[in-house]
Design a protein around this motif. Structure first.
Motif, mmCIF file in Angstrom:
data_model
loop_
_atom_site.group_PDB
_atom_site.id
_atom_site.type_symbol
_atom_site.label_atom_id
_atom_site.label_comp_id
_atom_site.label_asym_id
_atom_site.label_seq_id
_atom_site.Cartn_x
_atom_site.Cartn_y
_atom_site.Cartn_z
ATOM 1 N N MET A 135 57.205 65.190 21.354
ATOM 2 C CA MET A 135 56.642 66.807 21.839
ATOM 3 C C MET A 135 55.365 66.617 22.711
ATOM 4 O O MET A 135 54.965 67.888 23.278
ATOM 5 C CB MET A 135 56.545 67.787 20.794
ATOM 6 C CG MET A 135 55.520 67.492 19.762
ATOM 7 S SD MET A 135 53.759 67.523 19.945
ATOM 8 C CE MET A 135 53.771 69.566 20.019
ATOM 9 N N GLY A 136 54.688 65.522 22.880
ATOM 10 C CA GLY A 136 53.498 65.580 23.794
ATOM 11 C C GLY A 136 52.905 64.261 23.978
ATOM 12 O O GLY A 136 53.329 63.474 23.098
ATOM 13 N N ALA A 137 51.876 64.115 24.682
ATOM 14 C CA ALA A 137 51.263 62.998 24.798
ATOM 15 C C ALA A 137 49.944 63.141 25.342
ATOM 16 O O ALA A 137 49.178 64.361 25.695
ATOM 17 C CB ALA A 137 51.793 62.077 25.825
ATOM 18 N N ARG A 138 48.963 62.214 25.212
ATOM 19 C CA ARG A 138 47.597 62.243 25.694
ATOM 20 C C ARG A 138 47.002 60.774 26.281
ATOM 21 O O ARG A 138 47.459 59.993 25.325
ATOM 22 C CB ARG A 138 46.554 62.935 24.676
ATOM 23 C CG ARG A 138 46.508 62.257 23.473
ATOM 24 C CD ARG A 138 45.572 63.039 22.409
ATOM 25 N NE ARG A 138 44.416 63.215 23.118
ATOM 26 C CZ ARG A 138 43.598 64.299 23.174
ATOM 27 N NH1 ARG A 138 44.024 65.462 22.740
ATOM 28 N NH2 ARG A 138 42.214 64.227 23.635
ATOM 29 N N ARG A 139 46.028 60.866 27.060
ATOM 30 C CA ARG A 139 45.308 59.457 27.302
ATOM 31 C C ARG A 139 43.929 59.686 27.100
ATOM 32 O O ARG A 139 43.348 60.549 27.688
ATOM 33 C CB ARG A 139 45.739 59.140 28.531
ATOM 34 C CG ARG A 139 47.306 58.693 28.825
ATOM 35 C CD ARG A 139 47.700 58.118 30.300
ATOM 36 N NE ARG A 139 49.070 57.946 30.249
ATOM 37 C CZ ARG A 139 49.727 56.968 29.876
ATOM 38 N NH1 ARG A 139 48.993 55.845 29.576
ATOM 39 N NH2 ARG A 139 51.202 56.597 30.056
ATOM 40 N N ASP A 140 43.179 58.817 26.507
ATOM 41 C CA ASP A 140 41.857 58.993 26.331
ATOM 42 C C ASP A 140 41.294 57.658 26.603
ATOM 43 O O ASP A 140 41.833 56.479 26.630
ATOM 44 C CB ASP A 140 41.596 59.379 24.841
ATOM 45 C CG ASP A 140 42.272 60.578 24.649
ATOM 46 O OD1 ASP A 140 41.442 61.739 24.967
ATOM 47 O OD2 ASP A 140 43.224 60.783 23.994
ATOM 48 N N ARG A 141 39.897 57.519 26.668
ATOM 49 C CA ARG A 141 38.984 56.420 26.357
ATOM 50 C C ARG A 141 38.193 56.424 25.453
ATOM 51 O O ARG A 141 37.513 57.525 25.347
ATOM 52 C CB ARG A 141 38.262 56.107 27.789
ATOM 53 C CG ARG A 141 39.031 55.705 29.080
ATOM 54 C CD ARG A 141 38.498 55.441 30.325
ATOM 55 N NE ARG A 141 37.287 54.189 30.203
ATOM 56 C CZ ARG A 141 37.586 52.917 30.297
ATOM 57 N NH1 ARG A 141 38.796 52.694 30.451
ATOM 58 N NH2 ARG A 141 36.659 52.174 30.159
ATOM 59 N N ILE A 142 37.818 55.470 24.511
ATOM 60 C CA ILE A 142 37.063 55.572 23.512
ATOM 61 C C ILE A 142 36.325 54.258 23.546
ATOM 62 O O ILE A 142 37.064 52.839 23.625
ATOM 63 C CB ILE A 142 37.796 55.657 22.038
ATOM 64 C CG1 ILE A 142 39.141 54.554 21.880
ATOM 65 C CG2 ILE A 142 38.197 56.919 21.896
ATOM 66 C CD1 ILE A 142 39.686 54.538 20.712
#
Length: 225
Positions: A135-142
């Motif tokens: 149902m969805g996605a995300r891209r991040d930097r940690i």
């Protein structure tokens, strides 16, 4: 020559000074890349303090903004800092809402979706569990590393699957060790969430959800993926 204001000149009232300091801290926090877990806690705190005065800093008195800025930068790190991300950071992303649409199913392999990081492609859980959908996605930097999350929805609520690029993260403390489908898993409960972590192709993978009785499904997902 430019005149410098001494502490006795044009003093701000206590409330105004506290508000100014608080606003500057918020600005600094937005200008740097905080670990995901800290950003989640800040967001939660902000929601709980809506409608109330957010900053009451009488104890900071004469502490200058430069000193406060230094404190904020130490807390959140500049540009992600040099410290490695933690499993808690990955869990915060897995539990966060999506920021992008659901990736499509890979037509070349119906077991997978079109989301990939570090040479690993995310699974299409609908293939084996039709009641679960992507149902969805995300891209991040940690902490300077890329992280990709795909969110699935099913009878046990939403489940996030986060993979952090780069070398494996330190395993979470206090986890139970479970072996399923030939995969060694770490399983734990934390802050109302069920978390399953494991290593895949030299990367740390994290599944997390808050639904009741979701642990068995997370173990199935991890061993199938």
């Amino acid at each position: 020559m430019t005149a410098h204001r001494t502490p006795s000149q044009d003093p701000l009232p206590d409330d105004a000074e506290s508000a100014a300091i608080g606003a500057r801290i918020q600005q600094l926090a937005l200008e740097v890349e905080a670990p995901a877990s800290l950003r989640m806690r800040l967001a939660d705190d902000g929601q709980r303090t809506t409608g109330r005065r957010r900053f009451t800093l009488p104890a900071l008195g004469g502490l200058g903004l430069a000193a406060l800025a230094a404190v904020v930068l130490v807390l959140v790190g500049v540009g992600g800092g040099s410290s490695a991300p933690s499993v808690d950071d990955a869990v915060a992303l897995a539990l966060a809402p999506p920021t992008a649409p659901a990736p499509a199913v890979d037509p070349a392999d119906m077991h997978l979706v079109r989301a990939r990081i570090g040479g690993i492609t995310f699974p299409n859980y609908t293939y084996a569990w039709p009641k679960w959908t992507t149902m969805g996605a995300r891209r991040d930097r940690i902490s300077g590393r890329d992280a990709t999350t795909v969110i699935y929805r099913g009878p046990r609520g939403d489940v996030g699957y986060t993979i952090v690029d780069g070398k494996p993260l330190d395993p979470p403390s206090g986890a139970r060790r479970v072996r399923a489908g030939g995969v060694d898993l770490s399983v734990l409960r934390r802050d109302g969430a069920t978390i399953v972590t494991w290593q895949r192709d030299g990367h740390t993978c994290v599944l997390a959800g808050r639904g009741a009785g979701v642990e068995r499904q997370l173990v199935r997902f991890a061993s199938w993926a």
